[in-house]
Design an enzyme around this catalytic site. Sequence first.
Site, short mmCIF file in Angstrom:
data_model
loop_
_atom_site.label_atom_id
_atom_site.label_comp_id
_atom_site.label_asym_id
_atom_site.label_seq_id
_atom_site.Cartn_x
_atom_site.Cartn_y
_atom_site.Cartn_z
N ARG A 7 -9.70 21.05 -10.35
CA ARG A 7 -8.33 20.74 -10.14
C ARG A 7 -7.81 19.98 -11.48
NH1 ARG A 7 -7.63 17.41 -4.67
NH2 ARG A 7 -8.25 15.62 -6.12
N TYR A 39 0.82 10.97 -11.02
CA TYR A 39 0.47 10.03 -10.30
C TYR A 39 -0.07 8.65 -10.88
CZ TYR A 39 -2.55 7.59 -6.71
OH TYR A 39 -3.03 6.51 -6.05
N VAL A 50 -11.47 14.30 -0.30
CA VAL A 50 -12.70 15.15 -0.13
C VAL A 50 -13.65 14.80 0.95
CG1 VAL A 50 -14.08 13.87 -1.86
CG2 VAL A 50 -14.64 16.30 -1.44
N GLN A 77 0.81 -1.23 0.00
CA GLN A 77 0.06 -0.04 -0.01
C GLN A 77 0.77 1.33 0.00
OE1 GLN A 77 -3.41 -0.85 -0.16
NE2 GLN A 77 -2.60 -2.70 -0.06
#
Length: 326
Positions: A283, A155, A199, A87
Site C-alpha cells: 500500500r 494523513y 487489518v 479523537q
Amino acid sequence: MGYENVKFAEDAVFLVTGGAGFIGSNLVEALLKKGHTVRVLDDLSQGKQSNVDMFLDNVNYTFIKGDIRDIDRCLSATKGVDFVLHQAAWGSVPRSIEMPLLYEEINIRGTLNMLEASRQNGVKKFVYASSSSVYGDEPTLPKKEGREGNLLSPYALTKATNEEYAKLYTKLYGLDTYGLRYFNVYGRRQDPDGAYAAVLPKFIKQLLDDEQPTINGDGKQSRDFTYIENVIEANLKACAASSEVAGNAFNIAYGGREFLIDVYHSLTKALGKDIEPIFGSDRAGDIKHSNADISKANKMLGYDPDYSFEKGIEEAIEWYRNEYNE
C-alpha cells in the site's frame, strides 16, 4: 497498572470528540463507568450511532451532533468542560492520498478549532490522538520521540501539524496539551468492513466468514499492535498528568513487534480455520516496520500497559465472535 486508580474530581466533565467511533466510544464507556459526566461531539461521518446507543439512558451522558469544522459547535461543546479527549479525525493513509483537501479541513482545521475552543473556555487538559505515522520513513527501531523522518502521506502530515499546533497552544496560551501517538490500535467495536478497515478486524471477520483475506505486500511487515485498554489507560493518565509535561507527544503502544504473516497464522489457529491468504501489492504511504519505545510515556505519564498482543487479541476475537454470532 491499568487505569482503575486514576482519580478525578467527582464533578469533572469530559468531552470526547469522535465519541461514536471505535476509540472514542471505548473512552466514553470507561469514563461513564467511573461515574463522570461525559459529552460526545460527533458528526457520525465515521462513528456509528450503534456504538453509543448503550449510553442513552445514562444521566451523565450527552450526545452533541456536530462537525469539528464548525467553530461555533466546538465553542458550545467545550463550555464548562474540564478535559477534552480529542479523537475526531478521518483515518486511513490510502484514503488521505486520494482526498488530501478533506484531510486538511477535518484533521488540521478541525483540531485547531478544538484547541481554540478549549483555550477560550478554560479547559484544563487537552488530550489528542496523534499517530505513529508521524515517524515517516525514519527506519530506526524502536521508534523514539524526537527522531522522525520524512512524512509519507497527507494523513501523517495532518497528525504532525496537529502536534505542532498543540505545542504552540501550550507555549503561547498555557493550554495543557498531550499528544498520544497511537500505534495500530485494535479491539472491541473496531469496524471490520469497508475498503479502509484496519487489518486485524478485517482478517478476523473474513476468517469467521470463511473468506480468503488479502495481505498487502509479503506479510513480512511488522507492527506494534496496541489493545484498546492500553489506549484508555494512556488517555486517562494524560488527563491526570503534570502540567510540566504538557506540550509533549508520547508513543502509545505495548512496545512489542508482530510480523503480519505470523499474526495471520495465529488468527487462523485461534479461529480454527485452514485458509491461506492472498498476497497483494504494497500500500502506498505505508511504513514497513513499526515498534515503539514507550519509555517517555512511562516516565512522564506513568503509562504502564497491561495488555500484550496475545492477551488483547484473545479478548478481541471473543468480542467479534459474539458480535457476529459465530
